[in-house]
Design a protein around this motif. Sequence first.
Motif, PDB file in Angstrom:
ATOM      1  N   ILE A 196       0.857  -1.185   0.000  1.00 19.97           N
ATOM      2  CA  ILE A 196       0.000   0.000   0.000  1.00 19.97           C
ATOM      3  C   ILE A 196       0.895   1.238   0.000  1.00 19.97           C
ATOM      4  N   VAL A 197       0.673   2.112  -0.968  1.00 18.78           N
ATOM      5  CA  VAL A 197       1.495   3.313  -1.129  1.00 18.78           C
ATOM      6  C   VAL A 197       0.676   4.522  -0.671  1.00 18.78           C
ATOM      7  N   TYR A 198       1.290   5.366   0.159  1.00 18.65           N
ATOM      8  CA  TYR A 198       0.580   6.539   0.679  1.00 18.65           C
ATOM      9  C   TYR A 198       1.576   7.677   0.863  1.00 18.65           C
ATOM     10  N   ASP A 199       1.058   8.883   0.911  1.00 19.15           N
ATOM     11  CA  ASP A 199       1.904  10.044   1.182  1.00 19.15           C
ATOM     12  C   ASP A 199       2.507   9.909   2.578  1.00 19.15           C
ATOM     13  N   ALA A 200       3.814  10.127   2.679  1.00 18.82           N
ATOM     14  CA  ALA A 200       4.515   9.890   3.946  1.00 18.82           C
ATOM     15  C   ALA A 200       3.986  10.752   5.084  1.00 18.82           C
ATOM     16  N   TRP A 201       3.468  11.929   4.761  1.00 19.57           N
ATOM     17  CA  TRP A 201       3.008  12.834   5.819  1.00 19.57           C
ATOM     18  C   TRP A 201       1.643  12.439   6.378  1.00 19.57           C
ATOM     19  N   ALA A 202       0.885  11.642   5.638  1.00 22.61           N
ATOM     20  CA  ALA A 202      -0.519  11.400   5.979  1.00 22.61           C
ATOM     21  C   ALA A 202      -0.720  10.734   7.345  1.00 22.61           C
ATOM     22  N   PRO A 203      -0.039   9.614   7.670  1.00 20.48           N
ATOM     23  CA  PRO A 203      -0.299   8.969   8.968  1.00 20.48           C
ATOM     24  C   PRO A 203       0.015   9.865  10.157  1.00 20.48           C
ATOM     25  N   TRP A 204       1.122  10.608  10.051  1.00 21.55           N
ATOM     26  CA  TRP A 204       1.508  11.436  11.198  1.00 21.55           C
ATOM     27  C   TRP A 204       0.678  12.705  11.284  1.00 21.55           C
ATOM     28  N   ALA A 205       0.157  13.147  10.131  1.00 23.17           N
ATOM     29  CA  ALA A 205      -0.800  14.254  10.170  1.00 23.17           C
ATOM     30  C   ALA A 205      -2.090  13.805  10.855  1.00 23.17           C
ATOM     31  N   ALA A 206      -2.506  12.555  10.584  1.00 28.84           N
ATOM     32  CA  ALA A 206      -3.698  12.020  11.250  1.00 28.84           C
ATOM     33  C   ALA A 206      -3.459  11.886  12.750  1.00 28.84           C
ATOM     34  N   TRP A 207      -2.249  11.462  13.131  1.00 29.19           N
ATOM     35  CA  TRP A 207      -1.895  11.351  14.561  1.00 29.19           C
ATOM     36  C   TRP A 207      -1.959  12.720  15.240  1.00 29.19           C
ATOM     37  N   ALA A 208      -1.375  13.736  14.607  1.00 26.30           N
ATOM     38  CA  ALA A 208      -1.399  15.081  15.186  1.00 26.30           C
ATOM     39  C   ALA A 208      -2.826  15.622  15.249  1.00 26.30           C
ATOM     40  N   TYR A 209      -3.615  15.340  14.215  1.00 26.53           N
ATOM     41  CA  TYR A 209      -5.016  15.781  14.173  1.00 26.53           C
ATOM     42  C   TYR A 209      -5.783  15.190  15.359  1.00 26.53           C
ATOM     43  N   LEU A 210      -5.589  13.887  15.588  1.00 30.44           N
ATOM     44  CA  LEU A 210      -6.263  13.205  16.699  1.00 30.44           C
ATOM     45  C   LEU A 210      -5.852  13.801  18.041  1.00 30.44           C
ATOM     46  N   MET A 211      -4.557  14.058  18.219  1.00 32.25           N
ATOM     47  CA  MET A 211      -4.064  14.578  19.488  1.00 32.25           C
ATOM     48  C   MET A 211      -4.581  15.986  19.764  1.00 32.25           C
ATOM     49  N   ILE A 212      -4.567  16.849  18.749  1.00 33.71           N
ATOM     50  CA  ILE A 212      -4.957  18.251  18.957  1.00 33.71           C
ATOM     51  C   ILE A 212      -6.467  18.403  19.049  1.00 33.71           C
ATOM     52  N   ALA A 213      -7.178  17.778  18.125  1.00 33.94           N
ATOM     53  CA  ALA A 213      -8.620  17.998  18.039  1.00 33.94           C
ATOM     54  C   ALA A 213      -9.417  17.227  19.084  1.00 33.94           C
ATOM     55  N   TYR A 214      -8.888  16.086  19.546  1.00 34.52           N
ATOM     56  CA  TYR A 214      -9.691  15.238  20.422  1.00 34.52           C
ATOM     57  C   TYR A 214      -8.985  14.829  21.726  1.00 34.52           C
ATOM     58  N   ALA A 215      -7.747  14.366  21.646  1.00 38.18           N
ATOM     59  CA  ALA A 215      -7.098  13.834  22.848  1.00 38.18           C
ATOM     60  C   ALA A 215      -6.842  14.907  23.896  1.00 38.18           C
ATOM     61  N   ALA A 216      -6.269  16.043  23.491  1.00 39.01           N
ATOM     62  CA  ALA A 216      -5.952  17.100  24.461  1.00 39.01           C
ATOM     63  C   ALA A 216      -7.201  17.640  25.158  1.00 39.01           C
ATOM     64  N   PRO A 217      -8.276  17.982  24.435  1.00 38.68           N
ATOM     65  CA  PRO A 217      -9.492  18.424  25.141  1.00 38.68           C
ATOM     66  C   PRO A 217     -10.087  17.343  26.039  1.00 38.68           C
ATOM     67  N   ALA A 218     -10.006  16.065  25.613  1.00 43.24           N
ATOM     68  CA  ALA A 218     -10.557  14.987  26.441  1.00 43.24           C
ATOM     69  C   ALA A 218      -9.792  14.856  27.753  1.00 43.24           C
ATOM     70  N   VAL A 219      -8.478  15.012  27.711  1.00 44.58           N
ATOM     71  CA  VAL A 219      -7.673  14.952  28.934  1.00 44.58           C
ATOM     72  C   VAL A 219      -8.078  16.078  29.886  1.00 44.58           C
ATOM     73  N   LEU A 220      -8.210  17.285  29.370  1.00 44.74           N
ATOM     74  CA  LEU A 220      -8.571  18.428  30.223  1.00 44.74           C
ATOM     75  C   LEU A 220      -9.993  18.315  30.739  1.00 44.74           C
ATOM     76  N   LEU A 221     -10.880  17.734  29.940  1.00 46.07           N
ATOM     77  CA  LEU A 221     -12.241  17.519  30.412  1.00 46.07           C
ATOM     78  C   LEU A 221     -12.238  16.531  31.575  1.00 46.07           C
ATOM     79  N   GLY A 222     -11.406  15.491  31.496  1.00 52.61           N
ATOM     80  CA  GLY A 222     -11.276  14.554  32.610  1.00 52.61           C
ATOM     81  C   GLY A 222     -10.748  15.233  33.860  1.00 52.61           C
ATOM     82  N   ILE A 223      -9.781  16.152  33.693  1.00 58.25           N
ATOM     83  CA  ILE A 223      -9.231  16.873  34.841  1.00 58.25           C
ATOM     84  C   ILE A 223     -10.297  17.754  35.483  1.00 58.25           C
TER      85      ILE A 223
END
Length: 258
Positions: A120-147
């Motif tokens: 499977i061939v994909y743009d090299a930036w795509a997986p890590w862009a998805a990782w950063a997207y998940l962390m910024i848009a969802y993971a960080a707010p979820a952590v603070l909401l738990g706090i």
Amino acid sequence: MKLLALELRKHRTLIGGLLAVSLLWTAWMVRQVYSGQALFTLAANIGFLAALIPAGLLVPIALARGLNREATGPLAFLLVSPRSGAFQVFSRFVVATATLAVYYAILTGVSCWVASSLGIVYDAWAPWAAWAYLMIAYAAPAVLLGIVYGLVTAAYRPGRAGQVVAVTSFFGVVSLWSWLNKLGVQHLGFLPQIPVPGVSVPRSVAPVLGLTPQDVDLRALIQSVLPSIPTAPLLVGLLLAAALFALAARLWEEVEWA
């Protein structure tokens, strides 16, 4: 640094558990690929990811429960330490977010390796862009909401009726978050958009992904439904995280812990 180290020790069981699960999963994936069962591994990987990605929610849940234990346990003195509320919140946020970042990075890296082993061939930036997207848009707010949730219940120690109100309010914030994301996608189209990455799937792999042999160019298939990836959820996530951080820091300064 001492407070960060203490946070690591307090949550070492959860952190160790997440890392152990991800490393066991990695070892199994590597074994399956090298045993010549790459197609089966890809199909299994999709199913495992559906369970492993939501498992990250254990981190904000553990933060909330940890604050409740601190309020009545031997570490209660930390809640009234001279450290500022912002520093207290920041230390918990850094440890939890770093744990999630490493956990999701392992999932991303191994999934990329499995995909590459199948051609499977994909743009090299795509997986890590998805990782950063998940962390910024969802993971960080979820952590603070738990706090924030843990801080409110630990500080005010609501009774049964109060706990119902707290849980209802928690899900109300989650619903508001979802609504803001939808509103942002609908009305903030002027923001820069992320292009759909290029992904090409070999014909032998297409059936595993539920595709026909003609649908090997996933970029064209995705663009027919989603021309580009909106960045509005990133803005919403950042604003929500900032608001929750400020609220948590202020609550920490205002409540009477004793």
